[in-house]
Design an enzyme around this catalytic site. Structure first.
Site, PDB file in Angstrom:
ATOM      1  N   SER A 113      -1.458  10.154  46.136  1.00  0.00           N
ATOM      2  CA  SER A 113      -0.500   9.724  45.128  1.00  0.00           C
ATOM      3  C   SER A 113      -1.020   8.602  44.241  1.00  0.00           C
ATOM      4  O   SER A 113      -2.026   8.748  43.576  1.00  0.00           O
ATOM      5  CB  SER A 113       0.795   9.328  45.822  1.00  0.00           C
ATOM      6  OG  SER A 113       1.781   9.094  44.869  1.00  0.00           O
ATOM      7  N   HIS A 114      -0.346   7.467  44.282  1.00  0.00           N
ATOM      8  CA  HIS A 114      -0.659   6.351  43.387  1.00  0.00           C
ATOM      9  C   HIS A 114      -1.755   5.454  43.959  1.00  0.00           C
ATOM     10  O   HIS A 114      -2.125   4.464  43.342  1.00  0.00           O
ATOM     11  CB  HIS A 114       0.606   5.528  43.180  1.00  0.00           C
ATOM     12  CG  HIS A 114       1.181   5.102  44.497  1.00  0.00           C
ATOM     13  ND1 HIS A 114       1.797   5.994  45.332  1.00  0.00           N
ATOM     14  CD2 HIS A 114       1.172   3.921  45.142  1.00  0.00           C
ATOM     15  CE1 HIS A 114       2.168   5.376  46.433  1.00  0.00           C
ATOM     16  NE2 HIS A 114       1.793   4.111  46.352  1.00  0.00           N
ATOM     17  N   ASP A 277       1.595   8.851  37.663  1.00  0.00           N
ATOM     18  CA  ASP A 277       0.666   8.362  38.679  1.00  0.00           C
ATOM     19  C   ASP A 277      -0.424   9.381  39.011  1.00  0.00           C
ATOM     20  O   ASP A 277      -0.574  10.393  38.323  1.00  0.00           O
ATOM     21  CB  ASP A 277       1.432   7.974  39.950  1.00  0.00           C
ATOM     22  CG  ASP A 277       1.996   9.187  40.666  1.00  0.00           C
ATOM     23  OD1 ASP A 277       2.276  10.185  39.984  1.00  0.00           O
ATOM     24  OD2 ASP A 277       2.149   9.138  41.898  1.00  0.00           O
ATOM     25  N   ASP A 279      -0.876  11.795  41.160  1.00  0.00           N
ATOM     26  CA  ASP A 279      -0.555  13.216  41.347  1.00  0.00           C
ATOM     27  C   ASP A 279       0.610  13.682  40.484  1.00  0.00           C
ATOM     28  O   ASP A 279       1.103  14.801  40.668  1.00  0.00           O
ATOM     29  CB  ASP A 279      -0.276  13.511  42.822  1.00  0.00           C
ATOM     30  CG  ASP A 279       0.909  12.742  43.368  1.00  0.00           C
ATOM     31  OD1 ASP A 279       1.172  11.631  42.860  1.00  0.00           O
ATOM     32  OD2 ASP A 279       1.592  13.230  44.282  1.00  0.00           O
ATOM     33  N   ASP A 281       3.814  12.732  40.143  1.00  0.00           N
ATOM     34  CA  ASP A 281       5.226  12.806  40.533  1.00  0.00           C
ATOM     35  C   ASP A 281       5.998  11.536  40.198  1.00  0.00           C
ATOM     36  O   ASP A 281       7.223  11.540  40.188  1.00  0.00           O
ATOM     37  CB  ASP A 281       5.400  13.213  42.008  1.00  0.00           C
ATOM     38  CG  ASP A 281       4.710  12.285  42.982  1.00  0.00           C
ATOM     39  OD1 ASP A 281       4.098  11.294  42.535  1.00  0.00           O
ATOM     40  OD2 ASP A 281       4.787  12.560  44.200  1.00  0.00           O
ATOM     41  N   ARG A 282       5.297  10.446  39.933  1.00  0.00           N
ATOM     42  CA  ARG A 282       6.005   9.204  39.568  1.00  0.00           C
ATOM     43  C   ARG A 282       6.044   9.050  38.049  1.00  0.00           C
ATOM     44  O   ARG A 282       5.240   9.631  37.343  1.00  0.00           O
ATOM     45  CB  ARG A 282       5.286   7.985  40.154  1.00  0.00           C
ATOM     46  CG  ARG A 282       5.262   7.975  41.649  1.00  0.00           C
ATOM     47  CD  ARG A 282       4.662   6.691  42.158  1.00  0.00           C
ATOM     48  NE  ARG A 282       4.782   6.643  43.605  1.00  0.00           N
ATOM     49  CZ  ARG A 282       4.831   5.541  44.316  1.00  0.00           C
ATOM     50  NH1 ARG A 282       4.749   4.375  43.717  1.00  0.00           N
ATOM     51  NH2 ARG A 282       4.947   5.587  45.630  1.00  0.00           N
ATOM     52  N   LYS A 376       9.560  14.853  43.354  1.00  0.00           N
ATOM     53  CA  LYS A 376       9.855  14.084  42.161  1.00  0.00           C
ATOM     54  C   LYS A 376       8.877  14.515  41.082  1.00  0.00           C
ATOM     55  O   LYS A 376       7.827  15.077  41.395  1.00  0.00           O
ATOM     56  CB  LYS A 376       9.791  12.594  42.451  1.00  0.00           C
ATOM     57  CG  LYS A 376       8.524  12.091  43.097  1.00  0.00           C
ATOM     58  CD  LYS A 376       8.765  10.665  43.537  1.00  0.00           C
ATOM     59  CE  LYS A 376       7.507   9.966  44.011  1.00  0.00           C
ATOM     60  NZ  LYS A 376       7.159  10.295  45.402  1.00  0.00           N
TER      61      LYS A 376
END
Ligand code: G16
Length: 543
Positions: A113-114, A277, A279, A281-282, A376
């Protein structure tokens, strides 16, 4: 092609956290580490023989190697078909969409992710179930249990599959279909939002800056914002995914997306700014001279949801993670729709979305999404804002002020203390937990504690219970403090302190959030002894 069975033994620490297994990249690169975990996924989901899976990720360092290993392991265990994003790239929401669209048996997402990438950064592997969402705890606990008993894994001996060229290939008897990572997702977005209205907004001179942070959303943003919607070339910055995210930290918040913040607060700032981010999703939303907190963002989306074609009929319900501010609850009250409070972790929204109880979900950690996928979705949130701005024709700052005047304002901030010694952090939480029953009625740093508890969640759909999901304290003047330990970090512990106060006085709606929260910050420190116990005088990250 030969299938070989490799002898192995359990490796400690393969317990999925808030969202899959995240570790240092070098840990994932150690002998057998990835293979053990992947074989444990296969065992945890009852095998992959005859199944179809989706595979892709944010393209971070080691993804290319990991994807080849996973394909050979899936083939060795008899998978029928794997749908892979070109070059193993798929944003997390795009992967969720592909799982749902093709009715697959789930998917494997390669991302931390982030978190930063690269050989010294982080890597992660997550399994998503056939509903498109992150595996719930009943599945992740089976995966973990399998990892504690593993003795062998199976892998096919084969050359690398060409993942750069679109089309169908084969690996033994397994079909490998390499797909365009963007096309299906872009089509879905076009079905949800009023693309004509957004295109007209751009055609009228509306200026935007989208910072893809050298991560996976670059190609998606180029295709959707610039090509389909006609935003000016150059709207998307840092739009080429790189394995170490350009050496940066692909976390869309005011600290790590400082360039965007500076641009949006500078002379000649664009009308609208956004970032996503690692991937995809944010999301982060910024207006000219105006940062929108994730908690406010989901509340604004809910309040204006009917402006987007997909939500024109209204929302079935809304949901937020417990530490997220209660701004969304105020909107739900007005809309007379159900509002759910879940533990941190997108996986907890899955049942509510599947059961049609919630349409829109949001988290303070920069995540917003809806029932269009089961993750998300960063770009979806950005397009939702654009759709609303196109319809309301007012600047972001004005939209936000109008929202606060209508619903009141929840001043909100999260203070993170990173890399804290794990034992110190655990002791802080344990000691506070033990004192919770005595706190109501006590005055701490000048504020009376009204109630205090530890959050537990009973899923209204399947009746499962999740305990120890954060310590909560409410203060008499309408404040709330939540303490919890992050489940996504890879070094030491991260203590998260979530701070909130409610304000409905129209004369006090434009204060600086940190100033408005100063009283409650003092309560948080006094009640937990955080600065004394950790030796920290200030948080590492304030969002
Ligand atoms: C994941 C989860 C989110 C959670 C976030 C932070 O997001 O999906 O639900 O809010 O981690 O979790 P924690 O506070 O435990 O670190 P992502 O974007 O990292 O996949």
């Amino acid at each position: 092609m030969d299938i070989i069975t490799v002898e192995t033994q359990p490796i400690a620490g393969q317990k999925p956290g808030t969202s899959g297994l995240r570790k240092k990249t070098r840990t994932f690169m150690e002998p057998h580490f990835l293979e053990n975990f992947v074989q444990s996924i296969w065992t945890g989901i009852g095998g992959v023989a005859g199944k179809t899976l989706v595979l892709g990720g944010d393209g971070r360092y080691f993804s290319d190697r990991a994807a080849q290993v996973i394909l050979r392991m899936a083939a060795a265990s008899g998978a029928a078909r794997i749908i892979v994003g070109q070059n193993a790239l798929l944003s997390t929401p795009a992967a969720s969409h592909l799982i749902r669209k093709h009715g697959t048996d789930g998917g494997v997402i390669l991302s931390a992710s982030h978190n930063p990438g690269g050989p010294d950064g982080d890597f992660g592997v997550k399994f998503n179930t056939p509903n498109g969402g992150p595996a719930a705890e009943n599945v992740t606990s089976k995966i973990h249990a399998a990892s504690e008993k593993i003795t062998t894994y199976r892998i096919m001996e084969a050359q690398d599959i060409d993942l750069a060229t679109l089309g169908t290939k084969s690996l033994g008897r397994t079909e490998i279909e390499v797909v365009d990572p963007v096309a299906d997702y872009a089509e879905l977005m076009e079905e949800i939002f009023d693309f004509d209205a957004i295109a007209a907004l751009f055609a009228g001179g509306f200026r935007m800056r989208f910072d893809a942070m050298h991560a996976v959303t670059g190609p998606y943003a180029h295709a959707i914002l610039e090509t389909r919607l006609g935003a000016a070339p150059g709207t998307v910055v840092n739009g080429t995914p790189s394995p170490d995210f350009g050496g940066g930290h692909p976390d869309p918040n005011p600290i790590w997306a400082k360039d965007l913040m500076d641009a949006m607060h500078g002379a000649d700032a664009p009308d609208f700014g956004a970032a996503s981010d690692g991937d995809g999703d944010r999301n982060m939303i910024v207006g000219r001279n105006c940062y929108v907190t994730p908690s406010d963002s989901v509340a604004v989306l809910a309040a204006n949801a009917t402006l987007a074609p997909r939500y024109a009929g209204g929302l079935k319900g809304v949901a937020r993670s417990m530490p997220t501010s209660r701004a969304l609850d105020r909107v739900a009250l007005r809309l007379e729709c159900n509002a759910y409070e879940t533990p941190t972790g997108w996986k907890f929204f899955g049942n509510l979305l599947d059961a049609g109880r919630a349409t829109l979900c949001g988290e303070e950690s920069a995540g917003t999404g809806s029932d269009h996928v089961r993750e998300k979705d960063g770009l979806w949130a950005v397009l939702f804002w654009l759709n609303i701005l196109a319809a309301r024709k007012i600047p972001v700052a004005e939209l936000l002020e109008d929202h606060w005047r209508t619903y009141g304002r929840n001043y909100y901030s999260r203070h993170d203390y990173e890399g804290v010694d794990a034992e110190t952090a655990a002791a802080l939480i344990d000691d506070l937990r033990a004192r919770l029953p005595d706190l109501p009625g006590q005055t701490v740093a000048g504020q009376e504690i009204e109630w205090a508890d530890e959050f537990a969640y009973d899923d209204p759909v399947d009746g499962s219970r999740a305990e120890q999901q954060g310590l909560r304290l409410a203060t008499r003047p309408g404040g709330r403090i939540v303490f919890r330990l992050s489940g996504t970090g890879t070094e030491g512990a991260t203590i998260r302190v979530y701070l909130e106060t409610e304000e409905t006085d129209p004369a006090k709606l434009d204060r600086d959030p940190q100033e408005a929260l100063a009283g409650i910050v003092a309560v948080a420190d006094a009640v937990s002894g955080l600065s004394e116990r950790t030796g920290r005088t200030a948080p590492d990250v304030i969002t």
